[in-house]
Design a protein around this motif. Structure first.
Motif, PDB file in Angstrom:
ATOM      1  N   ARG A   1      12.314   9.894  10.664  1.00 27.38           N
ATOM      2  CA  ARG A   1      11.858   9.740  12.050  1.00 27.38           C
ATOM      3  C   ARG A   1      11.296   8.334  12.266  1.00 27.38           C
ATOM      4  O   ARG A   1      11.626   7.672  13.248  1.00 27.38           O
TER       5      ARG A   1
ATOM      6  N   TYR B   1      14.204   5.871  12.232  1.00 31.52           N
ATOM      7  CA  TYR B   1      15.038   6.026  13.429  1.00 31.52           C
ATOM      8  C   TYR B   1      14.406   5.317  14.622  1.00 31.52           C
ATOM      9  O   TYR B   1      15.072   4.600  15.358  1.00 31.52           O
TER      10      TYR B   1
ATOM     11  N   THR C   1      14.956  12.517  15.886  1.00 29.91           N
ATOM     12  CA  THR C   1      15.088  11.757  17.139  1.00 29.91           C
ATOM     13  C   THR C   1      13.878  11.935  18.052  1.00 29.91           C
ATOM     14  O   THR C   1      13.562  11.038  18.822  1.00 29.91           O
TER      15      THR C   1
ATOM     16  N   VAL D   1      20.963   8.405  13.326  1.00 27.52           N
ATOM     17  CA  VAL D   1      20.329   9.487  12.579  1.00 27.52           C
ATOM     18  C   VAL D   1      20.859   9.550  11.152  1.00 27.52           C
ATOM     19  O   VAL D   1      20.086   9.754  10.213  1.00 27.52           O
TER      20      VAL D   1
END
Length: 188
Positions: A84, A87, A31, A41
């Motif tokens: 990552r 996300y 995050t 996530v």
């Protein structure tokens, strides 16, 4: 002309060569300060291929990765960086030598995750390993900072130019080395 630097940057998700992780949990590293991403996530983790890793960890996504991710393998750290990028979203995925530091097994696993991540996105791959670009729609070959060839993998191979020279160099460099058996020490 209508695109600002900020709006363009918001559309770019980067997976760097060096997978940098903070001494924090897997979740916090995915995050990275953004409470709400383009994906949740769990979905980003699944697409990045983290599913086999998480059940082995006592706290799953809430497991601390250690200093610079030291408790994880290179492939696991790279998959967290892929998660990552997913996300945080973006319609452009930039892969900067994303598999160059991985062994063959980890490279295969991470490549699968990268292919899932690239679906529906414009993907730019910066690579020296030609295995990374084999299925690219378009390849640009740089030499001394200039584009010297463009085409598909098959087109570039058929041209027998700079791309083929690089390909041959990699084949020789990556070829298995055969070691002849040691000479016999028995006397006749």
């Amino acid at each position: 002309r209508e695109v600002t630097q900020d709006s363009l940057r918001a559309q770019i998700a980067v997976v760097p060569q060096d997978s940098f992780l903070f001494h924090d949990t897997i979740r916090a590293n995915i995050t990275l300060g953004a409470p709400q991403g383009k994906l949740d996530v769990d979905e980003a983790s699944r697409l990045a291929g983290l599913e086999p890793l998480l059940p082995r960890l006592e706290k799953g996504l809430d497991t601390d990765v250690g200093e610079a991710g030291g408790r994880l393998s290179g492939g696991e750290r790279q998959r967290i960086c892929i998660a990552r990028a997913l996300y945080h979203g973006g319609s452009i995925l930039l892969l900067d030598e994303a598999v160059s530091s991985l062994d063959a097994t980890a490279e295969g696993e991470v490549t699968d995750a990268l292919e899932r991540a690239a679906e529906g996105r414009t993907t730019l791959i910066i690579a020296h390993r030609l295995s990374s670009v084999r299925r690219a729609d378009r390849i640009g070959v740089l030499e001394a900072g200039r584009i010297v060839e463009t085409g598909t993998f098959a087109e570039l191979m058929a041209r027998d130019g700079v791309f083929v020279d690089i390909f041959r160099d990699q084949l020789v460099r990556d070829a298995p080395i055969s070691v002849p058996p040691a000479p016999s020490t028995e006397r006749p």
